[in-house]
Every structure is written in structure tokens, then in C-alpha cells.
Design a protein around this motif. Structure first.
Motif, PDB file in Angstrom:
ATOM      1  N   LYS A 112       0.805  -1.278   0.011  1.00  0.00           N
ATOM      2  CA  LYS A 112       0.232   0.231   0.077  1.00  0.00           C
ATOM      3  C   LYS A 112       1.080   0.885   0.006  1.00  0.00           C
ATOM      4  O   LYS A 112       0.441   2.614   0.054  1.00  0.00           O
ATOM      5  CB  LYS A 112      -1.132  -0.189   1.121  1.00  0.00           C
ATOM      6  CG  LYS A 112      -2.025  -0.980   1.718  1.00  0.00           C
ATOM      7  CD  LYS A 112      -3.101  -1.057   2.119  1.00  0.00           C
ATOM      8  CE  LYS A 112      -3.387  -2.072   3.061  1.00  0.00           C
ATOM      9  NZ  LYS A 112      -4.271  -2.285   3.879  1.00  0.00           N
ATOM     10  N   LYS A 113       1.925   0.850   0.005  1.00  0.00           N
ATOM     11  CA  LYS A 113       3.319   2.430  -0.156  1.00  0.00           C
ATOM     12  C   LYS A 113       3.278   2.446  -1.198  1.00  0.00           C
ATOM     13  O   LYS A 113       3.717   2.090  -2.461  1.00  0.00           O
ATOM     14  CB  LYS A 113       4.410   1.815   1.095  1.00  0.00           C
ATOM     15  CG  LYS A 113       3.924   1.636   2.104  1.00  0.00           C
ATOM     16  CD  LYS A 113       4.839   1.326   2.849  1.00  0.00           C
ATOM     17  CE  LYS A 113       4.673   1.081   4.732  1.00  0.00           C
ATOM     18  NZ  LYS A 113       6.024   0.394   5.206  1.00  0.00           N
ATOM     19  N   VAL A 114       3.287   4.210  -1.569  1.00  0.00           N
ATOM     20  CA  VAL A 114       4.562   4.409  -2.983  1.00  0.00           C
ATOM     21  C   VAL A 114       5.569   5.171  -2.285  1.00  0.00           C
ATOM     22  O   VAL A 114       5.499   5.853  -1.032  1.00  0.00           O
ATOM     23  CB  VAL A 114       3.600   5.920  -3.264  1.00  0.00           C
ATOM     24  CG1 VAL A 114       4.031   6.039  -4.393  1.00  0.00           C
ATOM     25  CG2 VAL A 114       2.320   4.671  -3.819  1.00  0.00           C
ATOM     26  N   LYS A 115       7.107   4.483  -3.425  1.00  0.00           N
ATOM     27  CA  LYS A 115       8.509   5.259  -2.040  1.00  0.00           C
ATOM     28  C   LYS A 115       9.077   5.912  -4.133  1.00  0.00           C
ATOM     29  O   LYS A 115       9.144   5.838  -4.420  1.00  0.00           O
ATOM     30  CB  LYS A 115       8.859   3.967  -1.851  1.00  0.00           C
ATOM     31  CG  LYS A 115       8.334   3.736  -0.534  1.00  0.00           C
ATOM     32  CD  LYS A 115       9.713   2.815  -0.123  1.00  0.00           C
ATOM     33  CE  LYS A 115       8.983   2.079   1.220  1.00  0.00           C
ATOM     34  NZ  LYS A 115       9.675   1.039   1.486  1.00  0.00           N
ATOM     35  N   VAL A 116      10.189   7.015  -3.492  1.00  0.00           N
ATOM     36  CA  VAL A 116      10.303   7.807  -4.949  1.00  0.00           C
ATOM     37  C   VAL A 116      11.955   7.655  -4.079  1.00  0.00           C
ATOM     38  O   VAL A 116      12.261   7.876  -2.698  1.00  0.00           O
ATOM     39  CB  VAL A 116      10.707   9.611  -4.257  1.00  0.00           C
ATOM     40  CG1 VAL A 116      10.907  10.187  -5.827  1.00  0.00           C
ATOM     41  CG2 VAL A 116       8.678   9.383  -4.481  1.00  0.00           C
ATOM     42  N   TRP A 117      12.863   7.039  -4.846  1.00  0.00           N
ATOM     43  CA  TRP A 117      14.242   6.677  -4.615  1.00  0.00           C
ATOM     44  C   TRP A 117      14.855   7.558  -6.012  1.00  0.00           C
ATOM     45  O   TRP A 117      14.643   7.647  -7.545  1.00  0.00           O
ATOM     46  CB  TRP A 117      14.740   5.072  -5.644  1.00  0.00           C
ATOM     47  CG  TRP A 117      13.532   4.730  -4.464  1.00  0.00           C
ATOM     48  CD1 TRP A 117      12.101   3.926  -4.817  1.00  0.00           C
ATOM     49  CD2 TRP A 117      13.802   3.731  -3.719  1.00  0.00           C
ATOM     50  NE1 TRP A 117      11.694   2.873  -3.966  1.00  0.00           N
ATOM     51  CE2 TRP A 117      12.730   2.897  -2.796  1.00  0.00           C
ATOM     52  CE3 TRP A 117      15.098   3.443  -1.902  1.00  0.00           C
ATOM     53  CZ2 TRP A 117      12.824   2.226  -1.267  1.00  0.00           C
ATOM     54  CZ3 TRP A 117      14.829   3.339  -1.099  1.00  0.00           C
ATOM     55  CH2 TRP A 117      13.785   2.463  -1.266  1.00  0.00           C
TER      56      TRP A 117
END
Length: 1207
Positions: free
Chosen positions: A673-678
Motif C-alpha cells: 500500500k506504499k508509494v516510494k520515490v528513490w
């Protein structure tokens, strides 16, 4: 300011204004916080000097001390002497805290001791500072040495000075003060001057004035007395020591810290010794921080060249600071300085700070110049080492033709002087250069590089002769990775071609490192390889690009067999053929109808060990990011598949990833359920969003650089737009009735397209979030050129073309190119062997990416796809081996019947399109008749001689026909459908007999002699029928589960049954009893067959495993399985669906995910043929076991022939 100090300034003002250059003086004073940046104005040199004096006169005693210390540090010692007697006294009780927590007393101690101030721009490196302090604590009250060493420009001086700013360290361990002297490269006369100045500084408040010492020995004695009597428990800092003999002048039983490039410099002195190694590289974010401070901008506001500049600086604090200071003075030169670094123009990176050397190249070259002459040539040889590679000692032993110990001694000299770095790996040593050192060496020796490369290649050839390195040798991996690099550098065109166009080399290298590096070399060295002709290089590059996903797996495939599948005009095929002819004991196959196959893919890679859910291009098309069920994010090179970055990104499956428009960031979303930016370069996580209430299926950035908008969609039916600069959800789009699988910005960022399991594609206005258009697209896939099934059609993904006129849509394992304006199909293609999860166009639209459950990522060429035919063959076909010819009856595009000559791949005849899809077909043994059944229940008999145009007879069943076969006299057709009755149709007489007895649907049947058939059913029974009377003659209750296959022994006395209950059984026809129950399988037993000699039974299951049994005893003889298989990979690439023995019963062929041939005596694999698709339903084998026919799930026909050895 004290009156005395003020008077000394006024008295010497004229001399100061005439001589000093204020830039670096003011840098020191700004860093010491006695001047501000606003007080630094741009005037002429003399005006600035006068202005500086005026400013100092208005300030306090600290300004005077700072000015005095800056003069000393910048080399104005004669001017500093004029001010020396005016230095204001400091009371030890004056310890009022300053802004940074440092007491005024400590500041004064450092200032009087000559400790350099912080640079104008300073970023913390706390781990290294703490390491220096810990070593100083180790000295305690005993004399000794602390050496802070590292390569030029790594920050030794700044870090040492920072460690000494700790008030507790000074007060507890060095209450006598700190005395800093910058030594540098000196001869004896220069060292004497340094000692004289130090002695004078230490005696400056003495009542007795002494003459300067006349020689080094006298200076050493005076310094010893001063340190012991006047400055007990003080620290002497010797900055930038080059020679060990210099230290002897300071070897006087006191505590000394030195900075040096030479780790071994303290070998010549006695006492306790401690070391701190300063690593050569700053973290990327630290580099950006330095630049941002120099140019007075936030990191987020830096231009796009900033990241490239930091990368080109290779983490060197010196180079980043030089560039930052230059940009402070010339803020429009970002591109210029980047270009200078990229082109290795170090001389143009001119002095712009208080560093001791005029240009960057001087700082690096002086270390090399100090080497003994006999070592300089050895160091020059290192100019050709590849970047970021740790080279084993053995490579240099071969290069220099020396013993290991001799080479290690030479290299240790370089390591000691910080000209080389060493890693110990077990018993062996590995050496490497810092990128800047290598860049400098390469530039310095540019005219000799070709000869240096040629030398190492010749030494390799001399050492290995015609052999190749083996894995047990420590230098093995180096040569496989870089031998081609050295040959290219030496411009040895013939040797490079011989190497790169050798299947032996390709096999050896890909077994060790995979295909990606080889593909990269074909691209990198194409200008050399293509000097005579581009075709050969293109042949090999295409071979590796399209077979790379196979070459990276275990067990390693036979590269000769893969080569034999290439077009006959390809150099790869020609080499493979020569190899196959030489290796007469190996089983090889020719794909004789391969001419008709066109490769639409350009590259196939396998970066993950599980399903790949998404892949995308960076805007420059140089990189691809991918993610999948293994919870990792991978970034790799688009040209070769070579991995750049791997991140364990989420706690659950990663469903999508996306590059930002500028390529700096990659977003991921997951079932967690998470959105991550790398950060796409470093792998650092920038932010996490957790507002979706269910799994997040897709994330996509907008297309404009600088404005970071991110669209996400979820099973919660919502699409959300995020602004990374503001870190909030900007918009939520509501309208889908079910889970939203995919979303994407239009090329102009004005719209967002979304796909849902509700069967629609919706278009939204990005700014307002309003729905503009909804397209019902699921109906197209249900009516496509594939028969309907019970699987619900899920529209998985879509991608806009560059001009915005077309959308690529994915469902199941098919791709559809859709014109959005006319709502018409442009192209349709297949390539993946399992469900496709993602499709995305490259930025220029010339290619697109797909990723699939089959663990592969494919790069397709758009033009080829648009021009290609979407014709496919159904897996149900019939094959007759007649008078040396292979005649194939196949279902083409579901509605046509084709008769194909397998030897020539020519279509002999083709029917007109039928109204209802064709479901099965068969040929009579004499090739006089053909029959086919349709989903409508219609059965038709045709005469091939009439060109299939006239239907001889037509018959109707109640439901879709599944199987049909002619009897040996060709007068009768046996038919079965999806129910429990078999129909026997004498099509010549128009009579029909019904065989009723099974309780569930018929799985299949087999013809027996004397007008009998054997049938088996999902009800677990097997029956023998008399087709003349329609009566069952024998009834076998075989299994508790469905019977999936039966085989009859060649002597007709037995049959075997294989079942979903994970068992197989051998039965006697005569006694109607079970002879043996075979229980060793762990999955459904799907197929079985007897050997021609009646002694063996082979069974295959859904786990991909094959077992060979003794028919007489029921004992398990062999378990057929590869030695090693990739984790999660089925043994046979899936279910084993069909089996066939050779006439001598010594070989076995099996079909499944691909085809395999086995040695029956040993159970070992003899050969594997990897089809383009998978899920092979059956294998048709010629009586002499030399020709094999099958169709994969992509509808590609394979007519394979045992390779014939010539000569």
C-alpha cells in the motif's frame, strides 16, 4: 581591539595594502566568522586590501588574530612578522562560549597555533573527524605519532583541523596548545626555514631574543627544549609530509600528528604510532551540499548539471570545492566546467581557493614525480587499468612477468604513497586506482596508451598461449571482463574480431558473467569490429540480445544448439554448424523451417528471479528500471541489460516503477500500500506516501522536467496525483467501479489515461481531475483471434505513443496497438510466454518495453511490430511422416486449415475462412483425406487433392469437437467432445455409432487393432470399445482422479494410465488387473509412454519431472532432471506434456516448457531446444527418431531434424 594591536595595524598598513591578495585572506577570515560575505566586495586588489584593513580596525581582537593567522597560512610570513608583536594577549579565564559552542579561549589557542580555519564552504564528515580524535586520545600523555593519510585532495587537512576544534580534546589532552606547521615538499634549506619560523613563533613572547638556529640539528634541539619546557602536553601538527627524513627533525619525544599521502612516512621514527585512513570519496548528497553552499542555492534549486558535476568529481572534496569556488565567481559556467571534467582538461580547473597547487593536474602529478625512476614506468603501466575495478595481483604478475612477491613489493610502494589502494581478499591482494588518479594518468600518458594496451594483450597471449583462464585462477574474471577492452585500446582489430566472434569465448564468458557485458562490448567496440563489415558483429549482437534470458539461467544451455537456431546466413549459425560437425558424439538439432520466423524483439533480459510486473525507460533511453514479485527494484543498461542498481525496496511485491522526466528519481508502488520515490543513481529513498487504502498498482511521473508530478492508482478504485516538490496529494480522481490497474500522463501532461478491471480505459483532465472519455475495451479482447475461454479479460496496462494518437494496450499475453481517434486496431503481436503486466513506449516511440510473468523483459521495435503478420497456428495439429516428407495439417488463425510441407515450410493448401473457429484436425495415413472439427460442433472431411475447396462430407455434434482421428482404412472418423460420449462416424456411408459408458467428459482416446479403441475420462476410468458394435469390451476403474493419459505397450499386452492423483499404473489387458502402481511422483502425472522394446515406461508430471520405470518389476530406474535449476524454475519449464522413445529405446524426447532429449540408460539430459514460446502440447516424432514437430503457445511451428554430420 587593543590599542597596541590597532597601532601595529596602522603602522604597517602601507606594506599590507601593497603586497597582499585579499581573496584567500578573506576566505580564511570569513570561515573564522570574523568577516561576513557582505563585507567581501569586488574592487581592485589595492582597494580591497585597504577596505579589509579598515574593516579589521573596526572589529575586536579575534579579527586581528584571524588576520595574522591567515597571513601565515597564505605564505605572507614577512608581513605576519610585522604584526607578531601586536597580537593581543589572551586570558585563560576568557572562555565565553561562541555561537558554535567553541570557547574564545580555544579559538585563540587554535588561531595562535596556526590551525587553519574552516573553509568558507564546509560540510561535516563526522565519522572521520571522530576517528582522528580517537587516535589522539590513544596518545594519552605519551609521546607518539598519529598519521592521517590519503590521496591528494581527499580532505586530510580540513578534517584534522576540524578534529582540533573540540574544546574537550584540547583542554583535557593538549592544554599546552596546538602548533601547526605546513611542511610540504622541502629540501634541507626549506626545512630549516620552516623550523626557524616555528621556533620564532614559539618564542614570540620570550623576554630573551635568540638568534635563529643555524642548522637542522640545532633547530631540532631548540624545538625539543621549547616543547618540553614551555609547551608541555602540547600537540605538534605537521601538515603535508612527503619524506620520512623530514620527520627526524621533529622526532623529539613529543606528541605529533601528521597528514601525508604516504602511509609509510613514519617508518623512520620511533614511538607509538596510530593511523587514520581518509577515504577518497564524498557521498553524492555531500557533494551537492558543497556546491549548493558555494553558489548559495538550495540543493533542489541546483541546475540539472549539478548531479553530473558531482559524479564527474568522483567524490573528491578538493575537486568539488575547486568547481564550487569557480561557479561562485562564474555562475553561468556549469556546462563549461562539466565539459572540462568530462574531457579530462584538468589544467583548466584553475586555482580558485587557498589550495597549494595552481591547478588540479599539478596536485596529482607531484605525487608521481616523487617516485624513484624505476617505479615510474611501473606506475605508468597502470594507466590502462579499467575504472572501478579491483585488479588481482596475478594480472600484474603476467603484465610484468614477475613473481607475486616482487609485484606486491612494487605495488606496496604505491599504496604507501596513496597512489594506489589495496583490498585484501583472503590470501590474495586486489589493487585499484581512484577515478581521478586514473583520469590523470590516462590524460598524462595519452600518446602511449595504445602501446600499453598492446603490451598487456601480448603478455596475456604469451602466458596463456592458446588456452583460456579457468575459474580457479584468481585472474580469470579479470581477463573475461577486460581482455576485449585491452584489445580495443590497442586497436588490435584482428585479435578483437577473433575473440568477440568466437562461440568458445562467448560460451565461456556468458557462463561466468552472463550476456549483458558481451552485448555492451559489441556496442562499445563496434567501430573497430565493423571495419570490414557490420554484418558479423550484428549477427553476434542479435544472437546474444535475443537469447540472453536463456544464457543467464541454470542449467546453462548448449550455446551450439542455440547457434544452430540462427538464420543460415548468420555467422553465428556457420560457426555453430562447424562446432556441431566436430563434436560428433553430441546430439544437435536443425530447425529446418526457421526461415519464416521474424524476430520482433531487439533485446530480451531476465533481471528478476520471479514475475516481472513492470519495466520502463529513462528519458535518455540509456537505462531501464524494473520491478516484480521478488520485491526488488532493478536499474540496468538498455543497450545490454547490464545491472547498475539493485534495491530491496518494499515489504511485498512491487507492482510498478517509473523514472522521473529528468531521470533523477524512480518511483515504486507495492502491494504493501506504499508509494516510494528513490534516487535513481544512489538508491537512497527520498519520500514515502501511504494514503492509498489498498495495494497500489501503478505509479507514473509526468513528462516535463523540473515539475515532479506523480500519478498513482490502486485497488481502492482511486487515482491520485502527487506533487513531489510540495509533498502532498494534489488531486484524487473518482469514477472507476473496480480496481484501477494502470494510469499514465498524456505526452503534454494535460490528461491522464487509466485502465481498470471494470473493462474500461478512462481519460481524465490532469489539472481538474474531471473524467473526459470512457472506452469499453474488454469486448475487443473477447472477440479477438482467439477462442473465448473462462478466464476473465483484465486490461492490465496502456502506453501513449509519442504523438498521442495511439495507445498500446495489454491483456493476457497479447499486445494491441490502438488508434485512439479512430478506435481501430493498428497492430497485434505475441512474444511473451505468460501474462504481460506492463507495456511502455520509449521516449522517441521507436521501441517499447514489455514485462511478464515469464520473468523476462522484452524491448520491441515499433516499426517491425506494425509491419508484422499476426498469423498464428493452434497447438492442435496432425503430422504424417510419408515417404521422407513431413506433412503437417495445422489450424491457422483459428478459422483456416493449412497443409504444410515441413521439409520446405511451404503451404501446400489452405481452406477458406470458416464461420466458426476450428478446434481440431487430422490427416488420413495415406494423405488422401483431411478432417477438422469446429467449435460449433461441425465436422468436415476434405480432399487435399481438390485444394481443400470442396467439402466431401459434413457432420454435426452437439458441442465443440475436441478430438478427431481416421481409422486405418480411412472410412471412419472417431470423434469426441466436451462430454462423455464418443461418436464413430462412417463418413463414407453416413452411419454413426455412439459409445456411451463414461460418466464424465472424455479426455482422449487411442486406436487399437481389430476395430477397437481405448478411451480414458475425467471420471477415472479407462474403457476398451468395439467400434463396430458400440459395446464396451473392457472396463477399468483406474484412478481416484482424472485419467490424463494412456499408452499401449508395443506388444499390445499392456497399457499404462497416468492420473491427476499423482500416480501411474501398468495394466494387463488379458487379466484386466493392475500389474504395478507407480507412486513416486509429487504432482499430477500428465503423460506416459512405453519403450519399443516393451521393457521401459516413461512418465512425466506437472512438476516438470520425468521418471523411467521397469515394466516387468515396476521399479524406478531413473529420475530425469538437470543437475541444477534456478530457484523457482520448473525442471522442464513447466508441465511435461508428451514423451516418445527412440526405436532402440536408448533415447527419450519430452515436451513441456521446451523440448528435451534424454539418455535413457543414465537419465542424463542430452540436449535442450528452447522454443520461443512455451506450453508445448505435444511432440510428433518420425519413426526413425530424426524429425520432431511441435507448436508453442505463440503459434510458432517447429520442424526439427537431427543434425547430420558431414564427412
Amino acid at each position: 581591539m587593543d590599542v597596541k594591536s590597532r597601532n601595529y595595524l596602522l603602522m604597517n598598513r602601507q606594506a599590507l595594502e601593497n603586497d597582499i591578495k585579499t581573496s584567500y585572506i578573506m576566505d580564511h577570515m570569513i570561515s573564522d566568522e570574523v568577516l561576513t560575505l557582505q563585507e567581501e566586495e569586488r574592487n581592485t586588489q589595492k582597494e580591497r586590501a585597504a577596505m579589509l584593513i579598515n574593516i579589521i580596525l573596526t572589529k575586536d581582537n579575534n579579527s586581528y588574530r584571524s588576520f595574522y593567522n591567515a597571513l601565515l597560512h597564505e605564505g605572507y610570513r614577512d608581513l605576519a612578522v610585522l604584526l607578531q608583536d601586536g597580537i593581543p594577549a589572551v586570558s585563560s579565564g576568557n572562555r565565553k562560549s561562541s555561537m558554535d559552542g567553541m570557547t574564545s579561549y580555544v579559538k585563540t589557542i587554535l588561531c595562535e597555533g596556526g590551525v587553519p580555519q574552516r573553509p568558507v564552504v564546509f560540510v561535516t564528515r563526522p565519522k572521520l573527524v571522530d576517528a582522528i580524535k580517537k587516535k589522539l586520545y590513544c596518545l594519552g600523555s605519551d609521546p607518539g605519532w598519529v598519521t592521517v593519510y590519503g590521496m591528494a585532495g581527499c580532505g586530510k587537512t580540513v578534517l584534522t583541523a576540524e578534529a582540533l576544534r573540540d574544546p574537550q580534546l584540547l583542554e583535557d589532552y593538549f592544554p599546552g596548545g596546538v602548533h601547526w606547521i605546513s611542511v610540504g615538499k622541502q629540501d634541507k634549506a626549506g626545512l630549516l626555514i620552516k623550523l626557524q619560523n616555528l621556533c620564532k613563533r614559539l618564542e614570540h613572547d620570550s623576554t630573551l631574543s635568540q638568534r635563529p638556529p643555524l642548522n637542522i640539528e640545532e633547530a631540532k634541539d631548540r624545538l625539543r627544549l621549547l616543547m618540553l619546557r614551555k609547551y608541555p602536553r602540547s600537540l605538534l601538527v605537521l601538515d603535508d609530509i612527503w619524506d620520512s627524513w623530514v620527520l627526524k627533525a621533529f622526532d623529539n619525544q613529543c606528541q605529533v600528528l601528521i597528514t601525508s599521502r604516504d602511509r609509510s612516512v613514519t617508518d623512520a621514527v620511533a614511538g607509538n604510532k596510530y593511523e587514520v585512513h581518509v577515504e577518497s570519496g564524498l557521498a553524492h548528497e555531500k557533494g551537492l551540499e558543497i556546491l549548493s553552499l558555494f553558489v548559495n542555492m538550495k540543493i533542489s534549486e541546483l541546475p540539472e548539471q549539478a548531479n553530473s558535476l558531482v559524479r564527474e568529481c568522483k567524490g573528491s572534496p578538493l575537486v568539488i570545492s575547486l568547481i564550487g569556488a569557480l561557479l561562485r565567481d562564474f555562475p553561468s559556467r556549469w556546462e563549461y566546467y562539466l565539459r572540462q571534467l568530462q574531457n579530462k582538461q584538468f589544467k583548466r580547473i584553475r586555482k580558485s581557493s587557498s589550495y597549494d597547487y595552481e591547478a588540479l593536474d599539478e596536485a596529482m602529478s607531484i605525487s608521481v614525480e616523487q617516485l624513484d625512476d624505476n617505479y615510474k614506468d611501473y606506475y605508468k603501466d597502470l594507466s590502462i587499468l579499467p575504472k572501478d575495478v579491483k585488479v588481482p595481483t596475478k594480472v600484474l604478475c603476467i603484465l610484468w612477468d614477475m613473481e607475486t612477491e616482487e609485484v606486491e613489493d612494487i605495488l606496496q610502494e604505491f599504496v604507501n604513497k596513496s597512489l594506489l589502494f589495496c583490498d585484501r581478499n583472503g590470501k590474495s591482494f586486489h589493487y585499484y586506482l581512484h577515478d581521478l588518479q586514473l583520469d590523470f594518468l590516462t590524460e598524462k600518458n595519452r600518446n602511449q596508451l595504445q602501446e600499453l594496451h598492446k603490451n598487456i594483450v601480448n603478455q596475456y597471449k604469451k602466458y596463456y598461449k592458446l588456452n583460456t583462464p579457468v575459474l580457479s585462477q584468481e585472474d580469470c574474471m579479470y581477463w573475461y571482463n577486460f581482455l576485449a577492452y585491452h584489445m580495443a585500446g590497442a586497436k588490435m582489430q584482428q585479435e578483437l574480431c577473433d575473440l568477440m566472434f568466437s562461440l568458445d569465448w562467448i560460451k565461456a564468458k556468458t557462463e561466468l558473467v552472463g550476456p549483458a557485458h558481451l552485448i555492451h562490448e559489441y556496442v562499445e567496440y563496434s567501430s573497430i569490429l565493423d571495419q570490414k563489415d557490420t554484418t558479423v558483429r550484428e549477427n553476434f549482437q542479435e544472437f546474444l540480445s535475443l537469447n540472453g534470458h536463456l544464457l543467464g539461467r541454470q542449467p546453462f544451455p548448449d550455446i551450439i544448439q542455440l547457434g544452430l537456431c540462427q538464420p543460415e546466413t548468420s555467422e553465428v549459425y556457420q560457426q555453430a554448424k562447424l562446432h556441431a560437425q566436430r563434436e560428433t558424439g553430441t546430439f544437435y538439432l536443425e530447425w529446418i523451417n526457421k526461415k519464416s520466423l521474424k524476430n520482433l524483439s531487439r533485446l530480451v533480459v531476465r533481471p528478476h528471479r520471479d514475475a516481472v510486473y513492470h519495466a520502463c525507460f529513462s528519458k535518455d533511453r540509456q537505462r531501464i528500471a524494473s520491478c516484480g514479485a521478488d520485491k526488488t527494484l532493478q536499474v540496468f543498461k538498455a543497450e545490454s541489460g547490464e545491472r547498475i542498481l539493485e534495491i530491496n525496496a518494499h515489504d511485498d511485491e512491487i507492482l510498478c516503477c517509473a523514472f522521473s522526466a529528468d531521470g533523477e528519481f524512480v518511483a515504486t508502488c507495492s502491494s504493501d500500500k506504499k508509494v516510494k520515490v528513490w534516487n535513481s543513481r544512489t538508491g537512497q529513498c527520498r519520500c514515502i506516501y501511504e494514503e492509498h487504502s489498498e495495494q497500489v498498482n501503478c505509479c507514473q511521473f509526468n513528462n516535463k522536467s523540473g515539475q515532479y508530478l506523480l500519478a498513482t492508482c490502486s485497488n481502492d478504485t482511486f487515482i491520485k496525483i502527487w506533487d513531489l516538490n510540495e509533498k502532498y496529494c494534489r488531486n484524487t480522481m473518482i469514477g472507476h467501479e473496480s480496481s484501477v490497474n494502470h494510469c499514465r500522463f498524456s505526452p503534454n501532461d494535460e490528461y491522464v489515461a487509466s485502465c481498470s478491471t471494470d473493462g474500461t480505459v478512462k481519460l481524465w483532465e490532469a489539472r481538474s481531475g474531471n473524467e473526459l472519455k470512457s472506452i469499453e475495451i474488454k469486448d475487443f479482447f473477447k472477440n479477438a483471434d482467439e477462442q473465448p475461454d473462462d478466464v476473465e479479460v483484465l486490461v492490465k496496462c496502456c502506453s501513449w505513443s509519442r504523438n498521442g494518437n495511439m495507445i498500446l494496450v495489454v491483456a493476457k499475453n497479447k499486445l494491441l496497438l490502438w488508434n485512439i481517434k479512430s478506435l481501430s486496431k493498428v497492430a497485434y503481436c505475441r512474444g511473451h510466454t505468460s501474462w504481460v503486466h506492463c507495456v511502455t513506449f520509449s521516449p522517441d516511440g521507436s521501441s517499447f518495453l514489455t514485462s511478464s510473468d515469464d520473468q523476462t523483459i522484452r524491448i520491441w521495435e515499433t516499426k517491425k511490430v506494425c509491419k508484422s503478420s499476426d498469423a498464428v497456428l493452434k497447438s492442435d495439429l496432425d503430422v504424417m511422416f510419408h515417404n521422407g516428407e513431413v506433412m503437417i495439417l495445422a489450424i491457422y488463425n483459428h478459422k483456416n486449415l493449412q497443409l504444410i510441407n515441413g521439409n520446405t515450410d511451404n503451404v501446400i493448401m489452405q481452406t477458406a475462412a470458416q464461420e466458426s473457429p476450428i478446434s481440431c484436425c487430422c490427416l488420413s495415413e495415406d494423405l488422401k483425406f483431411a478432417a477438422f472439427g469446429q467449435e460449433s460442433g461441425t465436422i468436415k472431411v476434405l480432399n487435399p487433392k481438390s485444394d481443400f475447396k470442396t467439402s466431401r462430407k459434413t457432420f454435426f455434434l452437439m458441442t465443440s469437437v475436441q478430438h478427431c482421428r481416421f481409422t486405418s482404412d480411412c472410412q471412419t472418423l472417431i470423434l469426441s467432445a466436451h462430454y462423455s460420449v464418443i461418436q464413430v462416424w462412417n463418413w463414407q456411408l453416413g452411419e454413426c455409432v455412439f459409445l456411451r459408458g463414461h460418466k464424465e467428459a472424455i479426455k482422449d482416446f487411442r486406436l487399437l487393432e481389430s476395430s477397437k479403441i481405448l478411451s480414458w475420462s475425467f471420471d477415472g476410468t479407462v474403457k476398451v470399445w468395439n467400434i463396430t458394435t458400440g459395446n464396451p469390451e473392457k472396463d477399468f476403474a483406474c484412478h481416484g482422479g482424472a485419467v490424463l493419459s494412456c499408452a499401449v505397450s508395443p506388444d499390445g499386452s499392456k497399457f499404462s494410465s497416468a492420473s491427476a492423483d499423482k500416480t501411474a499404473k501398468i495394466w494387463s489387458f488379458e487379466s484386466s488387473s493392475v500389474l504395478h502402481e507407480l507412486k513416486d511422483h509429487e504432482a499430477c502425472v500428465r503423460c506416459c509412454t512405453f519403450s519399443p522394446n516393451n521393457k521401459l515406461l516413461a512418465t512425466g508430471d506437472d512438476k516438470g519431472e520425468i521418471r523411467i520405470w521397469d515394466v516387468l518389476t515396476g521399479a524406478l530406474l531413473h529420475f530425469c532432471s538437470p543437475v541444477t535449476v534456478d530457484e523457482g524454475e520448473p525442471t522442464h519449464g513447466g508441465w511435461v506434456t508428451d514423451l516418445s522413445f527412440s526405436p532402440d529405446s536408448k533415447m527419450l524426447v519430452s515436451s513441456g516448457g521446451y523440448l528435451k532429449w534424454w539418455n535413457v540408460t543414465t537419465g542424463e539430459s542430452l540436449q535442450t531446444f528452447y522454443t520461443n514460446g512455451t506450453n508445448l502440447k505435444s511432440i510428433h516424432v518420425s519413426p526413425n527418431f530424426k524429425v520432431y514437430v511441435t507448436v508453442d503457445n505463440l503459434g510458432i511451428l517447429y520442424v526439427l531434424q537431427k543434425f547430420c554430420y558431414m564427412g
